[in-house]
Design an enzyme around this catalytic site. Structure first.
Site, PDB file in Angstrom:
ATOM      1  N   HIS A  62      45.043  60.599  71.790  1.00 34.10           N
ATOM      2  CA  HIS A  62      44.674  62.013  71.618  1.00 34.10           C
ATOM      3  C   HIS A  62      45.193  62.780  72.830  1.00 34.10           C
ATOM      4  O   HIS A  62      44.709  62.574  73.946  1.00 34.10           O
ATOM      5  CB  HIS A  62      43.163  62.167  71.483  1.00 34.10           C
ATOM      6  CG  HIS A  62      42.610  61.531  70.236  1.00 34.10           C
ATOM      7  ND1 HIS A  62      42.608  62.163  69.009  1.00 34.10           N
ATOM      8  CD2 HIS A  62      42.075  60.300  70.019  1.00 34.10           C
ATOM      9  CE1 HIS A  62      42.075  61.357  68.092  1.00 34.10           C
ATOM     10  NE2 HIS A  62      41.749  60.211  68.678  1.00 34.10           N
ATOM     11  N   ARG A  64      45.435  66.236  72.755  1.00 33.57           N
ATOM     12  CA  ARG A  64      44.650  67.479  72.778  1.00 33.57           C
ATOM     13  C   ARG A  64      45.444  68.772  72.718  1.00 33.57           C
ATOM     14  O   ARG A  64      44.872  69.818  72.475  1.00 33.57           O
ATOM     15  CB  ARG A  64      43.721  67.538  74.014  1.00 33.57           C
ATOM     16  CG  ARG A  64      42.775  66.347  74.167  1.00 33.57           C
ATOM     17  CD  ARG A  64      41.876  66.163  72.980  1.00 33.57           C
ATOM     18  NE  ARG A  64      40.821  65.169  73.233  1.00 33.57           N
ATOM     19  CZ  ARG A  64      40.216  64.473  72.278  1.00 33.57           C
ATOM     20  NH1 ARG A  64      40.559  64.660  71.009  1.00 33.57           N
ATOM     21  NH2 ARG A  64      39.275  63.608  72.570  1.00 33.57           N
ATOM     22  N   HIS A 181      40.772  56.490  59.508  1.00 38.04           N
ATOM     23  CA  HIS A 181      39.562  56.387  60.323  1.00 38.04           C
ATOM     24  C   HIS A 181      38.451  56.042  59.328  1.00 38.04           C
ATOM     25  O   HIS A 181      37.943  56.909  58.622  1.00 38.04           O
ATOM     26  CB  HIS A 181      39.305  57.726  61.034  1.00 38.04           C
ATOM     27  CG  HIS A 181      38.003  57.822  61.746  1.00 38.04           C
ATOM     28  ND1 HIS A 181      37.912  57.970  63.110  1.00 38.04           N
ATOM     29  CD2 HIS A 181      36.732  57.808  61.290  1.00 38.04           C
ATOM     30  CE1 HIS A 181      36.626  58.037  63.462  1.00 38.04           C
ATOM     31  NE2 HIS A 181      35.892  57.946  62.368  1.00 38.04           N
ATOM     32  N   HIS A 234      41.192  51.537  64.749  1.00 37.66           N
ATOM     33  CA  HIS A 234      40.032  51.046  65.513  1.00 37.66           C
ATOM     34  C   HIS A 234      38.984  50.236  64.719  1.00 37.66           C
ATOM     35  O   HIS A 234      37.843  50.631  64.585  1.00 37.66           O
ATOM     36  CB  HIS A 234      39.334  52.172  66.270  1.00 37.66           C
ATOM     37  CG  HIS A 234      39.144  53.462  65.514  1.00 37.66           C
ATOM     38  ND1 HIS A 234      38.578  53.525  64.263  1.00 37.66           N
ATOM     39  CD2 HIS A 234      39.431  54.732  65.871  1.00 37.66           C
ATOM     40  CE1 HIS A 234      38.539  54.790  63.882  1.00 37.66           C
ATOM     41  NE2 HIS A 234      39.048  55.546  64.839  1.00 37.66           N
ATOM     42  N   ASP A 307      43.071  54.643  71.351  1.00 38.52           N
ATOM     43  CA  ASP A 307      42.145  55.729  71.003  1.00 38.52           C
ATOM     44  C   ASP A 307      41.753  56.519  72.262  1.00 38.52           C
ATOM     45  O   ASP A 307      40.604  56.936  72.424  1.00 38.52           O
ATOM     46  CB  ASP A 307      40.893  55.206  70.284  1.00 38.52           C
ATOM     47  CG  ASP A 307      40.151  56.321  69.543  1.00 38.52           C
ATOM     48  OD1 ASP A 307      40.623  57.477  69.534  1.00 38.52           O
ATOM     49  OD2 ASP A 307      39.069  56.031  68.970  1.00 38.52           O
TER      50      ASP A 307
END
Ligand SMILES: [Zn+2]
Length: 441
Positions: A62, A64, A181, A234, A307
């Site tokens: 991530h 952002r 996810h 994950h 992650d």
């Protein structure tokens, strides 16, 4: 561009060899080193005691940006990636605006090229605005200059089975894949941690394993039905491992990922009520951790994905209920995998290279990453000092995020050097100069 002569590196932790990196490639390997070229600077690196590995490839980062530059930017996240030994990362789509159009993925891709510390490959959203209602412009993102092949609503599950089916069907036309996810939302409403004895004692709403396992079960059957590629983000439970093993035995085209934190931390950490341990999916039981390690060792789980989820301090240093979910990971991933998998004897460095580089590059279809360390191959590689030990100090990290669950822990291993297309972006554990002026690959 400088040529590099690396002396005495242990290739994949096995045989010792010298390497010459030239024009972005491995020019020679072995005792027979190339003569210096006139007019081209040559840097000699004593790699005694260091292991040479292919640069790590993260399928789950991530960054952002755009929108949450207070948490991370492509520049700061790329610096963290290079220091952590990654020569490519995949930037998840849950930015603001969401990466659900060709315009946004091209912006992220361009920012990555401008930074030049690591390759940045944007992940496209599966649904518009991650809202789970309409498919995003998957084809336009695939055809854009970012050449997106990986699609995910990560952070949120693609819950609607019809949309999930359509997405799996759609990505086939350009050899893409959907990274899910896996979290059944109705089973996890208000969830704060793993559902079990500890959540009962602490009085926190639980996130049951079945919420992950139910979605994985559905999705492997959908992937089988439409003959498409599914990647499970994950994986965190023993039951999920068993379902993926079952699916692979039947030839279903599913790949799976585990995070470093799920290989080492358990729900017991939550007893501290320190929100640094709040993450989605949650930390599970010791039995789950053991099953995940075994699955990574035997290939049921294909890759390690960090992650990496940086958050501003005010979103993590607050009450448990209010805290954001997520942990940083780029600068500690190598050490955690070394500690949990290599030092326990569950894998050697060759297998380490498979799960951190070879397989993620294959899944994402990057033909120039995760390659063998051999003459003529692209020089995306790292030198690692396996003997080093260091105490994790998040305040020293290049990521803007300070939310590392490993803060204060002593962990093995250190990335000594990172080479991106033959350019040394990290030397002796410190950033050098980035690789600018690079064209899209
Ligand atoms: Zn996720």
């Amino acid at each position: 561009m400088t040529d590099h002569l690396i002396l005495g590196a242990k290739i994949l932790g096995e045989t010792t060899a010298d390497l010459v990196l030239r024009d972005g490639k491995i020019a020679t390997l072995g005792a027979d080193t190339a003569a210096p070229r006139e007019g081209v600077p040559l840097e000699t690196i004593d790699a005694t005691g260091l292991i040479a590995l292919p640069g790590m490839v993260d399928l789950h980062t991530h960054l952002r940006e755009p929108g949450r530059e207070d948490a991370e930017t492509v520049e700061t996240g790329s610096r963290a990636a290079a220091l952590g030994g990654f020569t490519a990362v995949h930037a998840m789509a849950n930015s603001s605006p969401v990466a659900d159009t060709a315009g946004v993925v091209e912006q992220v891709h361009r920012l990555g090229l401008e930074s030049g510390w690591t390759e940045v490959h944007p992940v496209g959203a599966v649904t518009v605005g991650l809202a789970g209602e309409n498919l995003a412009e998957l084809g336009a993102m695939a055809e854009s200059s970012a050449q997106v092949r990986m699609f995910s609503d990560d952070g949120i599950c693609v819950h609607n089975p019809v949309l999930m089916r359509r997405a799996l069907e759609y990505v086939k036309s350009f050899d893409g894949f959907v990274a899910q996810h896996a979290q059944e939302p109705l089973l996890t409403e208000g969830a704060q941690m793993n559902e079990g004895c500890v959540s009962s004692v602490l009085g926190l709403p639980g996130w049951p394993a079945v919420a992950e396992e139910a979605i994985i079960s559905r999705d492997v059957l959908l992937a089988q039905h439409v003959e498409s590629r599914l990647h499970v983000c994950h994986v965190s439970t023993k039951g999920s491992v068993e379902i993926i093993r079952w699916a692979k035995e039947r030839g279903i085209d599913v790949t799976a990922e585990v995070t470093p934190h799920h290989l080492i931390l358990t729900e017991e950490m939550v007893r501290s009520f320190n929100p640094v341990y709040k993450v989605n999916p949650p930390l599970r039981t010791a039995e789950d951790v053991q099953a995940l390690r075994e699955a990574l060792a035997d290939g049921t789980i294909d890759v390690v994905g960090t992650d990496h989820a940086p958050h501003p301090t005010q979103l993590k240093e607050c009450e448990w209920h209010q805290a954001a979910m997520g942990m940083t990971g780029l600068e500690t991933a190598l050490s955690v995998v070394q500690h949990t998998m290599v030092e326990t004897g569950m894998m050697d460095w060759r297998r380490f290279a498979e799960v951190t580089s070879v397989r993620p590059a294959e899944i994402a279809r990057h033909g120039h990453q995760g390659r063998p360390l051999a003459v003529g191959e692209p020089a995306n590689l790292i030198l690692v000092d396996p003997q080093a030990r260091r105490t994790v100090r998040p305040e020293e990290h290049a990521t803007k995020g300070r939310n590392s669950p490993f803060s204060g822990m002593e962990l093995p291993g250190r990335v000594h050097s990172t080479f991106l297309a033959g350019h040394r972006v990290v030397a002796d554990g410190a950033l050098q100069t980035s690789l600018t002026g690079r064209e899209a690959d």
